[in-house]
Design a protein around this motif. Structure first.
Motif, PDB file in Angstrom:
ATOM      1  N   CYS A   1       5.767   7.339   6.193  1.00 46.09           N
ATOM      2  CA  CYS A   1       4.554   7.050   6.953  1.00 46.09           C
ATOM      3  C   CYS A   1       4.682   7.491   8.411  1.00 46.09           C
ATOM      4  O   CYS A   1       3.695   7.573   9.128  1.00 46.09           O
ATOM      5  CB  CYS A   1       4.203   5.569   6.866  1.00 46.09           C
ATOM      6  SG  CYS A   1       5.507   4.470   7.417  1.00 46.09           S
TER       7      CYS A   1
ATOM      8  N   ASP B   1       2.892  -6.260   4.084  1.00 44.25           N
ATOM      9  CA  ASP B   1       3.413  -6.280   2.726  1.00 44.25           C
ATOM     10  C   ASP B   1       4.100  -4.941   2.463  1.00 44.25           C
ATOM     11  O   ASP B   1       3.818  -3.946   3.133  1.00 44.25           O
ATOM     12  CB  ASP B   1       2.270  -6.494   1.735  1.00 44.25           C
ATOM     13  CG  ASP B   1       2.765  -6.712   0.326  1.00 44.25           C
ATOM     14  OD1 ASP B   1       3.629  -7.595   0.135  1.00 44.25           O
ATOM     15  OD2 ASP B   1       2.308  -5.972  -0.577  1.00 44.25           O
ATOM     16  N   LYS B   2       4.981  -4.893   1.477  1.00 47.78           N
ATOM     17  CA  LYS B   2       5.797  -3.690   1.288  1.00 47.78           C
ATOM     18  C   LYS B   2       4.996  -2.438   0.946  1.00 47.78           C
ATOM     19  O   LYS B   2       5.451  -1.332   1.177  1.00 47.78           O
ATOM     20  CB  LYS B   2       6.879  -3.924   0.249  1.00 47.78           C
ATOM     21  CG  LYS B   2       6.381  -4.272  -1.119  1.00 47.78           C
ATOM     22  CD  LYS B   2       7.540  -4.556  -2.037  1.00 47.78           C
ATOM     23  CE  LYS B   2       7.051  -5.010  -3.386  1.00 47.78           C
ATOM     24  NZ  LYS B   2       8.164  -5.304  -4.267  1.00 47.78           N
ATOM     25  N   HIS B   3       3.773  -2.567   0.446  1.00 46.69           N
ATOM     26  CA  HIS B   3       2.976  -1.380   0.108  1.00 46.69           C
ATOM     27  C   HIS B   3       1.750  -1.211   1.003  1.00 46.69           C
ATOM     28  O   HIS B   3       0.929  -0.324   0.748  1.00 46.69           O
ATOM     29  CB  HIS B   3       2.555  -1.426  -1.359  1.00 46.69           C
ATOM     30  CG  HIS B   3       3.717  -1.306  -2.295  1.00 46.69           C
ATOM     31  ND1 HIS B   3       4.427  -0.138  -2.445  1.00 46.69           N
ATOM     32  CD2 HIS B   3       4.313  -2.220  -3.100  1.00 46.69           C
ATOM     33  CE1 HIS B   3       5.399  -0.323  -3.312  1.00 46.69           C
ATOM     34  NE2 HIS B   3       5.352  -1.586  -3.722  1.00 46.69           N
ATOM     35  N   ASP B   4       1.625  -2.005   2.058  1.00 48.22           N
ATOM     36  CA  ASP B   4       0.470  -1.897   2.954  1.00 48.22           C
ATOM     37  C   ASP B   4       0.390  -0.558   3.686  1.00 48.22           C
ATOM     38  O   ASP B   4      -0.695  -0.102   4.037  1.00 48.22           O
ATOM     39  CB  ASP B   4       0.483  -3.018   4.001  1.00 48.22           C
ATOM     40  CG  ASP B   4       0.068  -4.365   3.423  1.00 48.22           C
ATOM     41  OD1 ASP B   4      -0.482  -4.382   2.295  1.00 48.22           O
ATOM     42  OD2 ASP B   4       0.297  -5.379   4.092  1.00 48.22           O
TER      43      ASP B   4
ATOM     44  N   ASN C   1       8.924   2.171  -1.045  1.00 45.57           N
ATOM     45  CA  ASN C   1       7.662   2.170  -0.306  1.00 45.57           C
ATOM     46  C   ASN C   1       7.756   3.091   0.901  1.00 45.57           C
ATOM     47  O   ASN C   1       8.808   3.629   1.216  1.00 45.57           O
ATOM     48  CB  ASN C   1       7.267   0.750   0.103  1.00 45.57           C
ATOM     49  CG  ASN C   1       8.322   0.084   0.935  1.00 45.57           C
ATOM     50  OD1 ASN C   1       8.737   0.608   1.964  1.00 45.57           O
ATOM     51  ND2 ASN C   1       8.781  -1.075   0.495  1.00 45.57           N
TER      52      ASN C   1
ATOM     53  N   ASP D   1       1.596   2.423   2.560  1.00 42.69           N
ATOM     54  CA  ASP D   1       1.816   3.570   1.677  1.00 42.69           C
ATOM     55  C   ASP D   1       0.806   4.692   1.893  1.00 42.69           C
ATOM     56  O   ASP D   1       1.108   5.856   1.682  1.00 42.69           O
ATOM     57  CB  ASP D   1       1.796   3.134   0.215  1.00 42.69           C
ATOM     58  CG  ASP D   1       3.077   2.438  -0.188  1.00 42.69           C
ATOM     59  OD1 ASP D   1       4.050   2.458   0.593  1.00 42.69           O
ATOM     60  OD2 ASP D   1       3.112   1.868  -1.294  1.00 42.69           O
ATOM     61  N   ASP D   2      -0.402   4.370   2.324  1.00 39.77           N
ATOM     62  CA  ASP D   2      -1.421   5.395   2.544  1.00 39.77           C
ATOM     63  C   ASP D   2      -1.789   5.530   4.021  1.00 39.77           C
ATOM     64  O   ASP D   2      -2.895   5.923   4.368  1.00 39.77           O
ATOM     65  CB  ASP D   2      -2.667   5.099   1.709  1.00 39.77           C
ATOM     66  CG  ASP D   2      -3.287   3.753   2.065  1.00 39.77           C
ATOM     67  OD1 ASP D   2      -2.638   2.948   2.757  1.00 39.77           O
ATOM     68  OD2 ASP D   2      -4.431   3.510   1.646  1.00 39.77           O
TER      69      ASP D   2
END
Length: 108
Positions: free
Chosen positions: A69, A29-32, A62, A34-35
């Motif tokens: 990332c 997913d587009k925010h998977d 993202n 982010d961290d």
């Protein structure tokens, strides 16, 4: 992962390849991511394109689009080139210098 026909020989190409790999092929997913930190072991040119993308896209939606990332590190080939250069140009020395590479070559 499957191969792609995307030309990654540019900043935009590297962004497109990352988008294809993580969103299309791996179905994140587009925010998977982010961290998350993804180690990117590449040659110097690819690392430069990733860094350029990180600068150009630092306000994107993202982590993959921002390329934030990806943590760049030197590839083994360039690491070995730098190591050999240091050995030959810095530590070579002369036959009279005890402990230099030339000393061990002559003494051996």
């Amino acid at each position: 992962m499957r191969t792609t026909t995307i030309d990654e020989g540019s900043t935009e190409g590297n962004i497109e390849v990352a988008r294809d790999q993580y969103f299309m092929q791996l179905d994140f997913d587009k925010h998977d991511l982010d961290d998350r930190a993804i180690l990117a072991i590449h040659d110097q040119a690819t690392n430069a394109w990733i860094r350029a993308a990180q600068i150009l896209r630092k306000k994107d939606l993202n982590a993959v689009h921002r390329m934030s990332c990806f943590q760049c590190t030197i590839g083994w080939f360039h690491g070995q080139l730098n190591f050999i250069w240091a050995l030959l140009h810095i530590h070579h020395g002369t036959g009279e210098q005890i402990g230099s590479l030339q000393f061990f070559h002559i003494a051996g």
